[in-house]
Design a protein around this motif. Structure first.
Motif, PDB file in Angstrom:
ATOM      1  N   TRP A  18     -50.745 -15.574  32.414  1.00 34.61           N
ATOM      2  CA  TRP A  18     -51.017 -15.031  31.082  1.00 34.61           C
ATOM      3  C   TRP A  18     -50.664 -13.559  31.003  1.00 34.61           C
ATOM      4  N   GLN A  19     -50.837 -12.836  32.099  1.00 37.65           N
ATOM      5  CA  GLN A  19     -50.450 -11.429  32.119  1.00 37.65           C
ATOM      6  C   GLN A  19     -48.942 -11.280  31.954  1.00 37.65           C
ATOM      7  N   LEU A  66     -46.976 -13.504  30.520  1.00 37.34           N
ATOM      8  CA  LEU A  66     -46.625 -13.954  29.175  1.00 37.34           C
ATOM      9  C   LEU A  66     -46.858 -12.854  28.149  1.00 37.34           C
ATOM     10  N   ARG A  67     -48.005 -12.185  28.242  1.00 32.09           N
ATOM     11  CA  ARG A  67     -48.287 -11.075  27.318  1.00 32.09           C
ATOM     12  C   ARG A  67     -47.268  -9.958  27.476  1.00 32.09           C
TER      13      ARG A  67
END
Length: 200
Positions: free
Chosen positions: A55-56, A58-59
């Motif tokens: 998720w890091q 992706l952000r």
């Protein structure tokens, strides 16, 4: 096993606590190194940039000019090497941006993808770009201090010092040093504050 310096940019330690000494390469102040995990005849290399979670990453993919920085040290004094990890956005000219997607400490022992079952926040006074990070133990108490060189705009960088506090690292609000232009602390950023490894 103790952490030691092989040379000016390489550390040796048992990062994943499997009984084999691993190497931390290019551990200079810009904080863009990698770890070579050793286990028998097997070698696995993981860069600090790869340490970000799904998720890091992706952000961060939605932002431009992002950079990952990391530094290894024993912040909580338990004998295991920890990872201080940052992901922040480069300045736009002389103007700092306020995008810092990652500012966390991962407590050792670390897995072979540099994740950990125990993490904490690195409490920052500003989300500006992190130029570099390195580790010291100036008072020799076995608890590493985190040194962060961070943008303050107009081509100026300031150094903040962080220490383990209440499940994470708290960075000082005080600007310990200020650097601009020719004053850039290249020599200080290249320092490794660990004892030399014994010759074999």
């Amino acid at each position: 096993m103790a952490v030691c310096a092989v040379d000016g940019t390489t550390l040796r330690a048992d990062v994943d606590a499997d009984g084999h000494l691993d190497e931390i390469l290019h551990q200079k102040g810009e904080g863009a190194g990698s770890v070579v995990f050793r286990g028998g005849d097997h070698r696995t290399t993981v860069s600090v940039a790869d340490a970000r979670g799904f998720w890091q990453k992706l952000r961060g993919a939605l932002k431009e000019d992002m950079a990952t920085r990391g530094a290894f040290g024993d912040f909580d004094g338990d004998g295991y090497l920890d990872l201080a990890l940052f992901n922040s956005q480069h300045d736009a000219g002389d103007s700092p941006r306020d995008t810092m997607l990652v500012h966390e400490v991962r407590y050792g022992p670390l897995a072979r993808d540099l994740t950990s079952h125990r993490t904490g926040s690195i409490r920052m006074g500003s989300p500006a770009f992190v130029f570099g990070v390195w580790v010291t133990d100036t008072d020799h108490d076995g608890h590493a201090e985190l040194q962060v060189l961070q943008s303050s705009g107009d081509g100026v960088a300031v150094r903040h010092v962080g220490r383990q506090r209440g499940g994470g690292i708290s960075m000082s609000d005080e600007e310990t040093d200020t650097y601009a232009g020719a004053d850039w602390p290249d020599a200080e950023l290249g320092r490794i504050d660990f004892p030399a490894c014994a010759a074999r």
